[in-house]
Write an enzyme that holds these catalytic residues in place. Structure first.
Site, PDB file in Angstrom:
ATOM      1  N   HIS A  21       0.855  -1.182   0.000  1.00  0.00           N
ATOM      2  CA  HIS A  21       0.000   0.000   0.000  1.00  0.00           C
ATOM      3  C   HIS A  21       0.896   1.239   0.000  1.00  0.00           C
ATOM      4  O   HIS A  21       2.082   1.160   0.363  1.00  0.00           O
ATOM      5  CB  HIS A  21      -0.914  -0.005   1.223  1.00  0.00           C
ATOM      6  CG  HIS A  21      -2.057  -0.966   1.096  1.00  0.00           C
ATOM      7  ND1 HIS A  21      -2.597  -1.617   2.177  1.00  0.00           N
ATOM      8  CD2 HIS A  21      -2.760  -1.390   0.014  1.00  0.00           C
ATOM      9  CE1 HIS A  21      -3.595  -2.387   1.771  1.00  0.00           C
ATOM     10  NE2 HIS A  21      -3.695  -2.288   0.470  1.00  0.00           N
ATOM     11  N   THR A  47       2.636  -5.168  -8.282  1.00  0.00           N
ATOM     12  CA  THR A  47       1.609  -4.278  -8.804  1.00  0.00           C
ATOM     13  C   THR A  47       2.240  -2.940  -9.175  1.00  0.00           C
ATOM     14  O   THR A  47       3.206  -2.505  -8.557  1.00  0.00           O
ATOM     15  CB  THR A  47       0.467  -4.095  -7.791  1.00  0.00           C
ATOM     16  OG1 THR A  47       1.004  -3.709  -6.531  1.00  0.00           O
ATOM     17  CG2 THR A  47      -0.337  -5.376  -7.640  1.00  0.00           C
ATOM     18  N   GLY A  48       1.667  -2.304 -10.197  1.00  0.00           N
ATOM     19  CA  GLY A  48       2.010  -1.021 -10.776  1.00  0.00           C
ATOM     20  C   GLY A  48       3.167  -0.226 -10.220  1.00  0.00           C
ATOM     21  O   GLY A  48       4.337  -0.477 -10.515  1.00  0.00           O
ATOM     22  N   THR A  49       2.835   0.752  -9.419  1.00  0.00           N
ATOM     23  CA  THR A  49       3.818   1.697  -8.900  1.00  0.00           C
ATOM     24  C   THR A  49       4.864   0.997  -8.049  1.00  0.00           C
ATOM     25  O   THR A  49       6.051   1.324  -8.114  1.00  0.00           O
ATOM     26  CB  THR A  49       3.109   2.786  -8.062  1.00  0.00           C
ATOM     27  OG1 THR A  49       2.024   3.313  -8.823  1.00  0.00           O
ATOM     28  CG2 THR A  49       4.055   3.899  -7.690  1.00  0.00           C
ATOM     29  N   THR A  50       4.434   0.041  -7.252  1.00  0.00           N
ATOM     30  CA  THR A  50       5.370  -0.676  -6.375  1.00  0.00           C
ATOM     31  C   THR A  50       6.461  -1.353  -7.200  1.00  0.00           C
ATOM     32  O   THR A  50       7.650  -1.223  -6.893  1.00  0.00           O
ATOM     33  CB  THR A  50       4.619  -1.712  -5.511  1.00  0.00           C
ATOM     34  OG1 THR A  50       3.580  -1.056  -4.781  1.00  0.00           O
ATOM     35  CG2 THR A  50       5.553  -2.410  -4.553  1.00  0.00           C
ATOM     36  N   SER A  67      -1.833  -1.312 -11.291  1.00  0.00           N
ATOM     37  CA  SER A  67      -1.931  -0.822  -9.927  1.00  0.00           C
ATOM     38  C   SER A  67      -3.027  -1.611  -9.213  1.00  0.00           C
ATOM     39  O   SER A  67      -3.997  -2.051  -9.847  1.00  0.00           O
ATOM     40  CB  SER A  67      -2.264   0.667  -9.968  1.00  0.00           C
ATOM     41  OG  SER A  67      -2.503   1.155  -8.675  1.00  0.00           O
ATOM     42  N   GLY A  68      -2.905  -1.779  -7.897  1.00  0.00           N
ATOM     43  CA  GLY A  68      -3.899  -2.533  -7.131  1.00  0.00           C
ATOM     44  C   GLY A  68      -5.335  -2.096  -7.380  1.00  0.00           C
ATOM     45  O   GLY A  68      -6.186  -2.918  -7.730  1.00  0.00           O
ATOM     46  N   ASP A  73      -4.191  -6.418  -8.035  1.00  0.00           N
ATOM     47  CA  ASP A  73      -4.342  -7.481  -7.035  1.00  0.00           C
ATOM     48  C   ASP A  73      -5.029  -8.691  -7.656  1.00  0.00           C
ATOM     49  O   ASP A  73      -4.664  -9.836  -7.382  1.00  0.00           O
ATOM     50  CB  ASP A  73      -5.166  -6.978  -5.837  1.00  0.00           C
ATOM     51  CG  ASP A  73      -4.498  -5.820  -5.118  1.00  0.00           C
ATOM     52  OD1 ASP A  73      -3.261  -5.793  -5.041  1.00  0.00           O
ATOM     53  OD2 ASP A  73      -5.234  -4.941  -4.620  1.00  0.00           O
ATOM     54  N   ASP A  93      -1.372  -1.682   4.806  1.00  0.00           N
ATOM     55  CA  ASP A  93      -1.547  -0.659   5.838  1.00  0.00           C
ATOM     56  C   ASP A  93      -2.849  -0.950   6.581  1.00  0.00           C
ATOM     57  O   ASP A  93      -3.930  -0.720   6.043  1.00  0.00           O
ATOM     58  CB  ASP A  93      -1.600   0.723   5.190  1.00  0.00           C
ATOM     59  CG  ASP A  93      -1.752   1.836   6.212  1.00  0.00           C
ATOM     60  OD1 ASP A  93      -1.958   1.543   7.407  1.00  0.00           O
ATOM     61  OD2 ASP A  93      -1.676   3.004   5.807  1.00  0.00           O
ATOM     62  N   HIS A 100      -9.869  -0.368  -2.753  1.00  0.00           N
ATOM     63  CA  HIS A 100      -9.942  -1.677  -3.398  1.00  0.00           C
ATOM     64  C   HIS A 100      -9.852  -2.818  -2.384  1.00  0.00           C
ATOM     65  O   HIS A 100      -9.394  -3.913  -2.692  1.00  0.00           O
ATOM     66  CB  HIS A 100      -8.851  -1.795  -4.467  1.00  0.00           C
ATOM     67  CG  HIS A 100      -7.457  -1.709  -3.914  1.00  0.00           C
ATOM     68  ND1 HIS A 100      -6.955  -0.584  -3.322  1.00  0.00           N
ATOM     69  CD2 HIS A 100      -6.466  -2.621  -3.876  1.00  0.00           C
ATOM     70  CE1 HIS A 100      -5.709  -0.815  -2.925  1.00  0.00           C
ATOM     71  NE2 HIS A 100      -5.396  -2.045  -3.253  1.00  0.00           N
ATOM     72  N   ASP A 103     -10.736  -6.352  -3.367  1.00  0.00           N
ATOM     73  CA  ASP A 103      -9.721  -7.009  -4.198  1.00  0.00           C
ATOM     74  C   ASP A 103      -8.592  -7.567  -3.334  1.00  0.00           C
ATOM     75  O   ASP A 103      -8.080  -8.657  -3.588  1.00  0.00           O
ATOM     76  CB  ASP A 103      -9.146  -6.033  -5.226  1.00  0.00           C
ATOM     77  CG  ASP A 103     -10.182  -5.521  -6.199  1.00  0.00           C
ATOM     78  OD1 ASP A 103     -11.177  -6.237  -6.430  1.00  0.00           O
ATOM     79  OD2 ASP A 103     -10.002  -4.409  -6.720  1.00  0.00           O
TER      80      ASP A 103
END
Length: 156
Positions: A21, A47-50, A67-68, A73, A93, A100, A103
């Site tokens: 998160h 996932t995306g940004t991570t 992205s989640g 996810d 978190d 989401h 998900d």
């Protein structure tokens, strides 16, 4: 062994999903730095940004999905069902509502259904990544879904 279960093998070279998160992304990136020598022996996705941030800040190659909140996810969950994800590190978190959340719960559920190790805290991730099982194959039993469906169909 009972035919209600089948044995699946997690290979020596693991397929690891890395998810965090927003408020936990920097913690996951730092965790990846600390364990880079172990992680670089395995295939990583996220996932995306991570995924992008881990690659940019650690040099580890991480295949990125959406992205989640945009389905990432669910994409990771689908890869678990396909047998293409062996471990999940998901630093979530617990103090912030997530748009989401259904998900996230679905991903955690499918990992549990397929008996996939999942860490949602840094301490759990530390224990998992330093386990002796990280360097060898691991056999585990999961429900024989085909047999389960056949038996259910017979009773309907």
């Amino acid at each position: 062994m009972d035919h209600a279960y089948i044995t699946l093998t997690i290979p020596k070279k693991k397929n690891i999903a890395l998810i965090a998160h927003d408020s936990k992304k920097h913690e996951l990136i730092e965790w990846c730095r600390v364990h880079k020598d172990i992680l670089e022996k395995h295939s990583l996705c996220g996932t995306g940004t991570t995924a992008r941030m881990i690659t940019d800040q650690t040099g580890l190659p991480v295949k990125g999905y959406n992205s989640g909140p945009l389905g990432g996810d669910q994409q990771i969950g689908a890869k678990i069902v396909e047998g293409r994800i062996d471990l999940v590190i998901f630093l979530s978190d617990p103090l912030t509502a997530q748009p989401h959340d259904p998900d996230v719960k679905a991903l955690l559920r499918i990992a549990q259904v397929y008996d996939i190790p999942i860490a949602n805290t840094k301490a759990t991730a530390d224990f998992m990544i330093t386990s002796p099982y990280m360097d060898k194959e691991y056999d585990h039993e999961v429900i024989n879904f085909k047999r389960n469906i056949e038996k259910r169909a017979e009773t309907l």
